[in-house]
Design an enzyme around this catalytic site. Structure first.
Site, mmCIF file in Angstrom:
data_model
loop_
_atom_site.group_PDB
_atom_site.id
_atom_site.type_symbol
_atom_site.label_atom_id
_atom_site.label_comp_id
_atom_site.label_asym_id
_atom_site.label_seq_id
_atom_site.Cartn_x
_atom_site.Cartn_y
_atom_site.Cartn_z
ATOM 1 N N GLU A 125 0.963 1.120 9.405
ATOM 2 C CA GLU A 125 -0.402 1.912 8.711
ATOM 3 C C GLU A 125 -1.232 2.615 9.679
ATOM 4 O O GLU A 125 -1.522 3.738 9.398
ATOM 5 C CB GLU A 125 -1.147 0.829 7.951
ATOM 6 N N HIS A 165 -3.201 -6.796 -3.044
ATOM 7 C CA HIS A 165 -2.742 -5.723 -3.808
ATOM 8 C C HIS A 165 -3.303 -5.038 -5.055
ATOM 9 O O HIS A 165 -2.982 -4.618 -5.717
ATOM 10 C CB HIS A 165 -1.108 -5.922 -4.469
#
Lengths: 324, 324
Positions: free
Chosen positions: B61, B130
């Site tokens: 990321e 999440h």
């Protein structure tokens, strides 16, 4: 590979230019007019000089937190660079960046950064951009031994390898991350070994020898330009001063300091000796070059000192393209 | 006009921009041929534009975001996808220290025209890693713009504006609105940043919220109409820049304000908006400003726990009744 006389002269001149620039910074620091902290490039000049001499103007470099040398070597305006270090309005970043963000994009500097290892992902993106735009420009990313312990090192080397990016990774191994010796943080004897895991060819060179750095970079840049992907070059070198402005670097063993900071190992002396031996310059030429560079650096110092500080409310400018 | 989903509208916007400007490219994890994005937003785009411009990346990321930065400052217009908003924690240095600050710390030398797309919100039992709503972190980062589209008709016009914006944009989406359908214009249209939309006009209370909470607010407004309470519903559409004018005008009309988002309460965008309104419209307020947020806990997994965590219509309606 034989290095031409013109190149040897350039390597000498560029190494010396960084040295004189940093000595000027050290002097200004002594006058107590440099705000904040400093990470001087003194001692490591041959790395930036060797690398940038192997590049063309439109190639990019990504700098680190120890960036003065990179920026000056790539051709930044010394007036604006010194003014930036003093926080002046005429600085390359209008006094918003200082030592850790000293940057001049129009000579191909992507930026200097205060976060160790944060330049690597940016270099990946710039190299990807060169590849996608089908230019033949390459990107060189400078970082230290300490940065090679950060996660971005693995992420970025990996990405550069899978996409065969036109990128050269330059590790400036000065053996200390602030005060922590590399022997405490890295299990292998070189940083270069780590490149093998990413199928990236690597080389270890004497980072105090501008010719060695130049030759390795020429080869790596050629591979990058031809689509052969990235290379990692570990330049072993040493800081003349501490990590930052108030660090006397007492943690370094005397024998080690004596070896690296000896006359024979000094980056300027090394390239001067080679250039004279190879007939690229005479002693007299060396003096002349020094005199000319010193004059330019002194002029830059005066420019910086005589420049105005920004108006306080300029702190509000340049957050967005248009104020919101 | 055709009735399409938020997902389809977003994809249309991305596709139109890629057709318009060849510098626009997408990068992220599993956005390409094999998957088309975890939420299928980029499905079929790799087939149309090729794997270069719809680029699958390793799970890295920080380097995905950093590569977007490097590409953006060298002539490309990257749209990076971070698969879940929670995972942007891994890219915070590049998003908040690099992308957001580059223009400023380099004294306006460069724009950073990139978009980071990511998705917030719970409701799918995906637990603490999440499901979060982290938009206030980015609202708190000068240099970033933050879009929070809740409707199909907005998401298309806003993504196109985001891509054309010279500044870095954090483009936040919401998991539970991808499937919501709405009439969306077929022709090209852009929605300027910093313009809230009054989704329903009312006279008694202003209800301001983002993402799924706007949809819930509209349901609540309908319900309360039966009790004789007239609710005005405002969707800011972007948090940076924030349209305070529309909100203040509404509060001056209704005299009452309820703020609702899915974020945990402390330090949420609702706190900032409440502070702005009391600074600018205190004299017009007839009751305390009410905040409806998630409790200050991580997002829980088990359905009854998660349903308790996410503000529901009952809590929103009660907050309105409390101040009418």
């Amino acid at each position: 590979m034989a290095v031409g006389k013109k190149t040897l002269k350039e390597l000498f001149s560029r190494t010396l230019k960084i040295r004189l620039f940093e000595e000027k910074v050290w002097d200004l620091f002594g006058e107590n007019i440099v705000p904040g902290t400093l990470h001087l490039y003194l001692g490591q000049e041959a790395v930036a000089a060797g690398v940038t001499t192997a590049l063309k103007k439109s190639d990019w470099i990504q700098s680190s937190h120890r960036g003065h040398g990179h920026v000056v070597a790539k051709g930044a305006d010394m007036n604006a660079a010194l003014a930036e270090l003093l926080g002046k309005k005429t600085g390359s970043c209008k006094g918003k960046g200082g030592s850790m963000h000293i940057t001049q994009l129009d000579v191909g500097v992507l930026g200097a950064t205060g976060v160790v290892a944060s330049g690597l992902p940016i270099a990946v993106g710039a190299a990807l951009s060169c590849q996608m735009r089908k230019t033949d420009d390459v990107v060189v990313c400078f970082f230290g031994d300490g940065a090679s312990n950060n996660g971005t090192f693995g992420e970025s080397l990996n990405m550069s390898a899978i996409w065969k990016l036109p990128l050269v990774w330059i590790v400036e191994n000065n053996f200390y991350a602030m005060g922590t010796p590399i022997t405490m943080t890295c299990p292998s004897s070189t940083v270069a070994q780590r490149a093998e895991a990413y199928c990236i060819p690597s080389k270890v060179v004497d980072g105090n020898n501008a010719v060695e750095v130049y030759e390795a970079t020429i080869e790596a840049v050629k591979r990058a330009r031809e689509g052969g992907g990235p290379t990692l070059i570990e330049c072993q070198t040493y800081r003349m001063k501490g990590h930052s402005r108030f660090d006397p670097a007492k943690y370094r063993p005397k024998e080690e300091v004596d070896y690296w900071l000896s006359e024979e190992k000094d980056a300027v002396n090394v390239i001067q000796k080679i250039a004279i031996e190879q007939g690229a310059i005479t002693e007299k030429d060396a003096d002349k070059i020094r005199e000319k560079l010193q004059k330019a650096v002194d002029k830059a110092g005066e420019f910086a000192k005589n420049s105005d500080f920004p108006e306080p409310e300029e702190a509000l400018d340049d957050v967005y393209a248009e104020a919101i | 006009m055709a009735e399409i989903t938020y997902r389809e509208a977003l994809k249309q916007g991305l596709r139109e921009e890629m057709l318009r400007d060849e510098r626009v490219f997408l990068l992220g994890e599993d956005i390409g041929l094999n998957w088309g994005g975890a939420f299928k937003v980029t499905k079929d785009l790799a087939e149309e534009f090729g794997e270069d411009r719809v680029r699958d990346t390793p799970i890295s990321e920080n380097t995905i975001a950093g590569a977007a930065v490097g590409a953006a400052i060298t002539g490309m217009v990257p749209v990076a996808e971070i698969m879940f908003g929670d995972l942007i924690t891994l890219a915070m240095d590049q998003v908040c220290n690099q992308a957001a600050k580059m223009r400023y710390m380099f004294g306006g030398q460069t724009s950073v025209p990139l978009v980071i797309r990511t998705v917030f919100g719970g409701g799918k039992n995906l637990a603490s890693h999440h499901s979060q709503s982290l938009e206030s972190w980015f609202m708190h980062t000068p240099g970033l713009k933050v879009a929070v589209p809740a409707f199909a008709s907005d998401v298309k016009g806003l993504i196109k504006t985001a891509i054309r914006d010279p500044d870095p944009v954090l483009f936040a989406e919401h998991k539970l609105v991808y499937d919501r359908k709405e009439e969306v214009p077929d022709d090209e249209y852009l929605i300027p940043f910093g313009q809230a939309k009054i989704r329903r006009e009312g006279a008694d209370v202003t209800l301001w919220g983002t993402f799924l909470m706007v949809h819930k607010a509209l349901e609540v407004a309908e319900e309360l109409q039966k009790e004789g309470i007239s609710v005005e519903v405002i969707d800011p559409r972007t948090l940076v820049p924030l349209d305070t004018k529309t909100l203040i005008e509404s509060v001056k009309k209704t005299g009452r304000l309820v703020l609702v988002t899915e974020e945990t309460k402390t330090g949420a965008t609702t706190a900032e908006v409440a502070a702005i309104v009391q600074e600018e419209a205190f004299d017009w307020l007839d009751a305390p400003i009410k905040r409806v947020n998630a409790p200050d806990t991580p997002v829980p997994f088990s359905p009854p726990l998660e349903q308790y965590f996410i503000p529901d219509n009952k809590r929103i309606a009660q907050a309105v009744r409390d101040i009418v």
